[in-house]
Design a protein around this motif. Structure first.
Motif, mmCIF file in Angstrom:
data_model
loop_
_atom_site.group_PDB
_atom_site.id
_atom_site.type_symbol
_atom_site.label_atom_id
_atom_site.label_comp_id
_atom_site.label_asym_id
_atom_site.label_seq_id
_atom_site.Cartn_x
_atom_site.Cartn_y
_atom_site.Cartn_z
ATOM 1 N N PRO A 16 9.757 28.858 -14.676
ATOM 2 C CA PRO A 16 9.364 29.384 -15.987
ATOM 3 C C PRO A 16 10.190 30.623 -16.336
ATOM 4 C CG PRO A 16 7.646 29.799 -14.351
ATOM 5 C CD PRO A 16 8.702 28.964 -13.684
ATOM 6 N N PRO A 17 10.543 30.789 -17.600
ATOM 7 C CA PRO A 17 11.323 31.970 -17.984
ATOM 8 C C PRO A 17 10.523 33.258 -17.791
ATOM 9 C CG PRO A 17 10.850 30.583 -19.909
ATOM 10 C CD PRO A 17 10.263 29.905 -18.717
ATOM 11 N N LEU A 18 11.233 34.333 -17.480
ATOM 12 C CA LEU A 18 10.606 35.640 -17.304
ATOM 13 C C LEU A 18 11.326 36.649 -18.193
ATOM 14 C CD1 LEU A 18 8.646 37.592 -15.855
ATOM 15 C CD2 LEU A 18 10.448 37.927 -14.137
ATOM 16 N N PRO A 19 10.710 37.022 -19.332
ATOM 17 C CA PRO A 19 11.314 38.065 -20.173
ATOM 18 C C PRO A 19 11.009 39.454 -19.596
ATOM 19 C CG PRO A 19 9.395 37.100 -21.267
ATOM 20 C CD PRO A 19 9.545 36.412 -19.937
ATOM 21 N N ILE A 20 12.023 40.292 -19.541
ATOM 22 C CA ILE A 20 11.874 41.651 -19.014
ATOM 23 C C ILE A 20 12.345 42.629 -20.092
ATOM 24 C CG2 ILE A 20 12.598 43.290 -17.233
ATOM 25 C CD1 ILE A 20 13.091 40.794 -15.436
ATOM 26 N N PRO A 21 11.420 43.401 -20.684
ATOM 27 C CA PRO A 21 11.823 44.420 -21.660
ATOM 28 C C PRO A 21 12.675 45.490 -20.964
ATOM 29 C CG PRO A 21 9.459 43.999 -21.779
ATOM 30 C CD PRO A 21 9.966 43.327 -20.533
ATOM 31 N N LEU A 22 13.802 45.800 -21.534
ATOM 32 C CA LEU A 22 14.735 46.761 -20.949
ATOM 33 C C LEU A 22 14.493 48.137 -21.558
ATOM 34 C CD1 LEU A 22 17.875 44.469 -21.079
ATOM 35 C CD2 LEU A 22 16.372 44.910 -19.110
ATOM 36 N N GLY A 94 16.329 48.879 -24.986
ATOM 37 C CA GLY A 94 15.938 48.352 -26.286
ATOM 38 C C GLY A 94 16.110 46.850 -26.419
ATOM 39 N N ASP A 95 16.712 46.214 -25.440
ATOM 40 C CA ASP A 95 16.907 44.775 -25.450
ATOM 41 C C ASP A 95 15.888 44.136 -24.504
ATOM 42 O OD1 ASP A 95 18.057 42.271 -25.947
ATOM 43 O OD2 ASP A 95 20.092 42.888 -25.423
ATOM 44 N N THR A 96 15.951 42.841 -24.341
ATOM 45 C CA THR A 96 15.133 42.101 -23.376
ATOM 46 C C THR A 96 16.053 41.179 -22.612
ATOM 47 O OG1 THR A 96 13.169 42.150 -24.780
ATOM 48 C CG2 THR A 96 13.238 40.433 -23.110
ATOM 49 N N MET A 97 15.899 41.158 -21.289
ATOM 50 C CA MET A 97 16.617 40.183 -20.472
ATOM 51 C C MET A 97 15.616 39.100 -20.090
ATOM 52 S SD MET A 97 18.625 40.409 -16.802
ATOM 53 C CE MET A 97 17.200 40.982 -15.888
ATOM 54 N N THR A 98 15.986 37.856 -20.306
ATOM 55 C CA THR A 98 15.128 36.744 -19.913
ATOM 56 C C THR A 98 15.791 36.002 -18.765
ATOM 57 O OG1 THR A 98 14.255 36.529 -22.149
ATOM 58 C CG2 THR A 98 13.977 34.635 -20.687
ATOM 59 N N LEU A 99 15.073 35.969 -17.631
ATOM 60 C CA LEU A 99 15.558 35.250 -16.462
ATOM 61 C C LEU A 99 15.097 33.801 -16.520
ATOM 62 C CD1 LEU A 99 14.883 37.970 -13.766
ATOM 63 C CD2 LEU A 99 17.113 37.098 -14.443
ATOM 64 N N THR A 100 15.999 32.885 -16.199
ATOM 65 C CA THR A 100 15.685 31.466 -16.092
ATOM 66 C C THR A 100 16.301 30.950 -14.798
ATOM 67 O OG1 THR A 100 17.652 30.876 -17.369
ATOM 68 C CG2 THR A 100 15.580 31.072 -18.594
ATOM 69 N N GLY A 101 15.774 29.834 -14.312
ATOM 70 C CA GLY A 101 16.303 29.281 -13.077
ATOM 71 C C GLY A 101 16.055 27.793 -12.981
ATOM 72 N N THR A 102 16.899 27.136 -12.187
ATOM 73 C CA THR A 102 16.791 25.703 -11.942
ATOM 74 C C THR A 102 17.066 25.434 -10.468
ATOM 75 O OG1 THR A 102 17.639 25.256 -14.165
ATOM 76 C CG2 THR A 102 17.676 23.423 -12.613
#
Length: 141
Positions: A16-22, A94-102
């Motif tokens: 599942p994606p994980l958004p991380i507020p930066l 001020g951005d968001t990094m979204t982690l995804t994985g397979t």
């Protein structure tokens, strides 16, 4: 808290994606916590003087976030055996990094699973790489 077993995981499975507020606090605090006192991670004026738009996240923080992402999915019995990452665009406040994985591979001999991980922000790919994790057998849980 239950985790994944080797038998439950399939090649091609998406995490599942994980958004991380930066936030500025996250970037500065994690640089300090990892004893990285380079000014580009905490001083906006000096970061700009050195050619950056703003302060930016250090690689140790990125590595830790990638580890957290995979281990939260895998569970507390999982053992990370390798993390191989490559940095791309910076993570600015001020951005968001979204982690995804397979899941890209399974190795029956040692119950090791390989996961391709990607972290995207508004500028593009911040981090790409692979994490190898050993999962418990179904009968071990």
């Amino acid at each position: 808290m239950n985790g994944r077993t080797y038998e439950e995981v399939a090649t091609g499975e998406e995490l599942p994606p994980l958004p991380i507020p930066l936030t500025r606090t996250l970037i500065v605090a994690t640089a300090i916590a990892s004893r990285d006192y380079q000014d580009v991670h905490h001083d906006p004026g000096l970061a700009v003087e050195r050619g950056s738009t703003d302060i930016f996240m250090n690689i140790l923080t990125t590595n830790g976030l990638v580890d957290r992402y995979v281990t939260e999915w895998a569970g507390p019995a999982a053992v990370v055996t390798a993390i191989r990452i490559r940095l791309g665009v910076p993570n600015y406040p001020g951005d968001t990094m979204t982690l995804t994985g397979t899941v890209t591979a399974k190795h029956d001999e040692d119950r090791r699973v390989e996961i391709a991980v990607r972290g995207e922000n508004g500028l593009g790919a911040h981090v790409t790489g692979t994490v190898a994790v050993r999962l418990p057998a179904k009968d071990a849980t």
